[in-house]
Design an enzyme around this catalytic site. Structure first.
Site, PDB file in Angstrom:
ATOM      1  N   GLU A  52       0.810  -1.226   0.000  1.00 42.34           N
ATOM      2  CA  GLU A  52       0.000   0.000   0.000  1.00 42.34           C
ATOM      3  C   GLU A  52       0.842   1.275   0.000  1.00 42.34           C
ATOM      4  OE1 GLU A  52      -0.647  -2.617   1.905  1.00 42.34           O
ATOM      5  OE2 GLU A  52      -2.779  -3.112   1.775  1.00 42.34           O
ATOM      6  N   PHE A 114     -11.585  -7.138  13.587  1.00 39.02           N
ATOM      7  CA  PHE A 114     -10.519  -7.601  12.702  1.00 39.02           C
ATOM      8  C   PHE A 114     -10.178  -6.502  11.684  1.00 39.02           C
ATOM      9  CE2 PHE A 114      -9.282  -9.776   8.692  1.00 39.02           C
ATOM     10  CZ  PHE A 114      -8.046 -10.233   9.125  1.00 39.02           C
ATOM     11  N   GLN A 115      -8.914  -6.226  11.555  1.00 38.46           N
ATOM     12  CA  GLN A 115      -8.406  -5.194  10.649  1.00 38.46           C
ATOM     13  C   GLN A 115      -9.007  -3.815  10.933  1.00 38.46           C
ATOM     14  OE1 GLN A 115      -8.508  -6.727   6.543  1.00 38.46           O
ATOM     15  NE2 GLN A 115      -6.454  -7.541   6.895  1.00 38.46           N
ATOM     16  N   LYS A 164     -17.465  -0.312   5.901  1.00 40.89           N
ATOM     17  CA  LYS A 164     -17.963  -1.243   4.892  1.00 40.89           C
ATOM     18  C   LYS A 164     -19.479  -1.158   4.711  1.00 40.89           C
ATOM     19  CE  LYS A 164     -17.420  -5.898   3.163  1.00 40.89           C
ATOM     20  NZ  LYS A 164     -16.869  -7.239   3.379  1.00 40.89           N
ATOM     21  N   MET A 482      24.742   8.545   2.285  1.00 39.24           N
ATOM     22  CA  MET A 482      24.664   9.800   3.024  1.00 39.24           C
ATOM     23  C   MET A 482      24.962   9.569   4.508  1.00 39.24           C
ATOM     24  SD  MET A 482      24.435  12.963   2.555  1.00 39.24           S
ATOM     25  CE  MET A 482      23.532  13.583   1.136  1.00 39.24           C
TER      26      MET A 482
END
Lengths: 572, 163
Positions: A52, A114-115, A164, A482
């Site tokens: 993502e 969940f999630q 949802k 760096m």
């Protein structure tokens, strides 16, 4: 009577209404209804990333490299948390974009479902604004607000979190044509009195200096800036984010300024009598120590769309809040209509000083022997030659980023895509994906290092799926360059964890993903290899340049020091 | 210096946390904060007491204005204003303390709201300094509990904060 649609249909219709061509995303439970509607439509394409974070970076680069807006779509919980780095990156560079995240159903919110995660809470400090839509009736208006807020005033990412069940519920759909919000009315028109003062100061200046930043690129004000700079005859520098805002090939351009800016740009910032800041914010990597930067008598004019950027780090004499493009246009008009012209004699003397600084040739580096170790700077220069200076260049973060900025001069805006504010390693490949999809005919090259590139290397798979023919220029010095440079200068050569051991065989890796891999080890082979890679128009080519690991980025201003306290290559 | 900022903002879920988050993210101080809806229930009015240099207060004001839900910000300390805070103090009121507490409440124009054999609960209203003064005036040992609302402020006369 407006038609009745489900929340998922509404989301998809709103995206289409905004003329979005690509949505970058990754499906999951909470966004399945939305994905089902995406499947059924043909107004925009969906790009399936492999992580993502890359969806947000790609959408971000899509915005940066075009005048369209990037959209990312992720699922709830880990989908969103993975996206946070991308969102924070876009926020720091004021990139307009809309992120849509799924959320657990409204009845499950707060139940540790969940999630589930507190998306609005997690993203609050790194978005311009965010929304949780709890009722499908609010969805269309919220989507409109999201696009409106993202693209107006100081741009930035806006997130819409959609549970949802809201995507399942139905309501009448009507997409608002325009929107007004009583609490959001950014000042966009500069104050004419202030603009007049600015013009007078600039025309009376003996040693004027123009310093422009990302605001010029974001507001598409490069033509106005270029015109005004030429009218004023003053030297002009760009920040890292502002490169391409003024043509690098113009004789008035004195290079990038800042921690790794040119000697002449930094000195001119310090020694000018009137400093004109255009869409730039005097950040720590640009002016170094604000106490050291202060000069008695120097006047500062500052145009910015965000009032909070003005007088934040540096006190400003003439603040102008508004869109830089409109303000610059008004300034041009005032000068054209007035009698007063810049003081030619003073300018001439000023340029003599500037040219003296330029004669230091602060970007010179020792060329390698043809069979010797490759100089990373030379690779960037060769890339410029091979692409005619007209490629879109993305970079990751570190030494290679600075070399790209220093040795690939940009004449046009939106050609240089990098993470300036947050400094996010891993953006290079996803940035090139977004830039290539927004500009299918352009040559897109990602200048990266073996450290950064491994942070989003999985996206090589996305590039294969969508035939994205970017050229990856991996400046491989077997170390986090760096970090290593700072350790060499400031930590007594103790290279703590900056050595990249056990590197993969990048050629084989590229091939495993179905791309072309090349390994280049000799300085004499660099340009020919680049030309060969660019000829492979339809293929992604991963070019692994084994470079001289001892090279450092110069000039350099050590942290906390002032602009004129640069370390130059010749001094070591 | 101490400043009292009045903020008019949309009465929406999360608006308060945006304000509080802004202060903590940028390292600004909140001495007190009070918030409730206004006569227009779609709008909230917040009073923030903070301190900082003029530069910091200028940044706080600008950053508050940047929040999408914020409609207006006014620094009340820029002009004449009224400031009030409510405090409830539960004090030990037994033996010799009982009369003394009653006297102190009267002197500070407090009201005793609740009485038991051993305690008084005193309500006091005033600017924050007055409430501080009351706390300082009574013996620390007798205080059982204090609760303060934080200051609310409003401009004097014609100074009006409204959309």
């Amino acid at each position: 009577m407006a038609e009745k649609l489900t929340g998922a249909e509404i989301v998809v219709r709103c995206i289409a209404e905004e003329n979005v061509d690509f949505v970058f995303g990754y499906p999951g439970g909470a966004v399945l209804n939305i994905y089902d509607e995406i499947f059924k439509q043909d107004k925009f394409k969906h790009v399936l990333v492999r992580h993502e974070q890359a969806a947000v970076h790609a959408a971000d680069a899509y915005s940066r490299s075009s005048t369209k807006i990037g959209v990312a779509l992720v699922t709830s919980g880990p989908g969103l948390t993975n996206a946070v780095t991308g969102i924070a990156t876009a926020y720091m560079d004021s990139i307009p974009m809309v992120i849509i995240s799924g959320q657990v159903p409204t009845h499950a919110i707060g139940q540790d479902a969940f999630q589930e995660c507190d998306t609005v809470g997690i993203t609050r400090p790194c978005v311009k604004h965010n929304f949780l839509v709890k009722d499908v009736k609010d969805l269309a208006v919220t989507m409109k607000k999201a696009f409106y807020i993202a693209t107006t005033g100081r741009p930035g990412p806006v997130l819409v979190d959609i549970p949802k069940d809201v995507t399942q519920h139905t309501c009448a759909f009507e997409y608002p044509k325009s929107i007004t919000m009583r609490s959001y009315n950014p000042t966009i028109k500069g104050h004419s009195g202030q603009i007049k003062k600015a013009v007078e100061l600039l025309l009376n200046a003996k040693r004027p200096m123009i310093y422009s930043g990302g605001g010029v690129v974001l507001n598409d004000a490069a033509p106005q800036l270029t015109k005004l700079v030429r009218m004023l005859g003053a030297p002009c520098t760009n920040t890292l984010m502002g490169l391409g805002g003024f043509p690098a090939s113009d004789p008035q351009f004195v290079g990038m300024l800042g921690m790794h800016g040119t000697y002449e740009a930094n000195m001119a910032m310090q020694e000018c009598d009137v400093l004109f800041a255009v869409g730039a914010r005097f950040d720590d990597r640009v002016i170094g120590n604000p106490g050291h930067f202060f000069r008695e008598g120097r006047k500062i004019i500052h145009i910015d769309i965000d009032p909070s950027s003005i007088s934040k780090r540096v006190k400003v004499d003439v603040p102008i809040v508004g869109y830089v493009k409109d303000v610059l246009e008004e300034m041009i008009g005032m000068i054209e209509q007035g009698e007063k012209r810049p003081d030619v004699a003073s300018l001439k003397a000023w340029w003599t000083t500037v040219k003296d600084w330029q004669s230091k040739k602060c970007l010179a580096f020792k060329p390698a022997a043809a069979d010797g170790k490759i100089k990373p700077q030379a690779v960037v220069q060769a890339l410029w030659n091979a692409t005619g200076g007209d490629a879109i260049i993305t970079s990751d973060v570190g030494q290679h980023q600075m070399w790209a900025a220093q040795y690939y001069p940009f004449d046009k805006p939106r050609k240089w895509i990098n993470s300036g504010g947050l400094g996010t390693m891993g953006v290079g490949i996803p940035y090139a994906m977004g830039a290539q999809l927004a500009n299918p005919d352009a040559t897109v090259a990602c200048i990266t290092g073996e450290g950064s590139v491994q942070m989003c290397i999985q996206e090589l798979s996305t590039c294969k799926q969508y035939h994205i023919p970017m050229k990856i220029i991996n400046l491989n010095n077997r170390s986090l360059g760096m970090v290593r440079q700072w350790q060499e200068f400031f930590y007594g050569n103790r290279y703590a964890e900056s050595y990249m051991d056990a590197l993969p065989d990048f050629v084989k890796l590229a091939e495993a993903y179905g791309h072309v891999g090349m390994k280049i080890e000799k300085a004499g082979d660099v340009e020919a290899a680049l030309r060969e890679a660019i000829k492979l128009k339809d293929r992604l080519v991963f070019m692994d340049f084994i470079t001289d690991e001892t090279e450092n980025v110069f000039p350099m201003i050590p942290g906390g020091k002032g602009l004129s306290e640069m370390i130059l290559a010749e001094e070591l | 210096m101490r400043h009292i900022l009045s903020v008019l903002l949309e009465n929406e879920a999360g608006a308060l946390s945006r304000v509080v988050g802004l202060f903590s993210a940028r390292g600004y101080n909140i001495d007190s904060l009070s918030v409730a809806t206004t006569e227009d229930t779609t709008m909230s009015r917040m009073t923030i007491v903070t301190h900082g240099s003029d530069d910091v207060i200028e940044q706080i004001t600008k950053q508050l204005n940047k929040l999408i839900e914020v409609v207006k910000v006014v620094d009340l300390t820029d002009g004449n204003h009224i400031e009030r805070e409510l405090m409830l103090v539960k004090v030990r009121a037994a033996g010799k303390d009982r009369d003394e507490m009653k006297r102190m409440a009267d002197i500070f124009r407090g009201r005793i709201l609740d009485v038991t054999d051993k305690s008084y609960t005193i309500e006091l209203t005033g600017d924050s300094h007055k409430l501080d003064a009351f706390i300082a005036a009574i013996e620390p040992g007798v205080i059982l509990e204090t609760v303060r609302t934080g200051a609310s402020g409003i401009g004097r006369g014609e100074r009006i904060l409204k959309i």
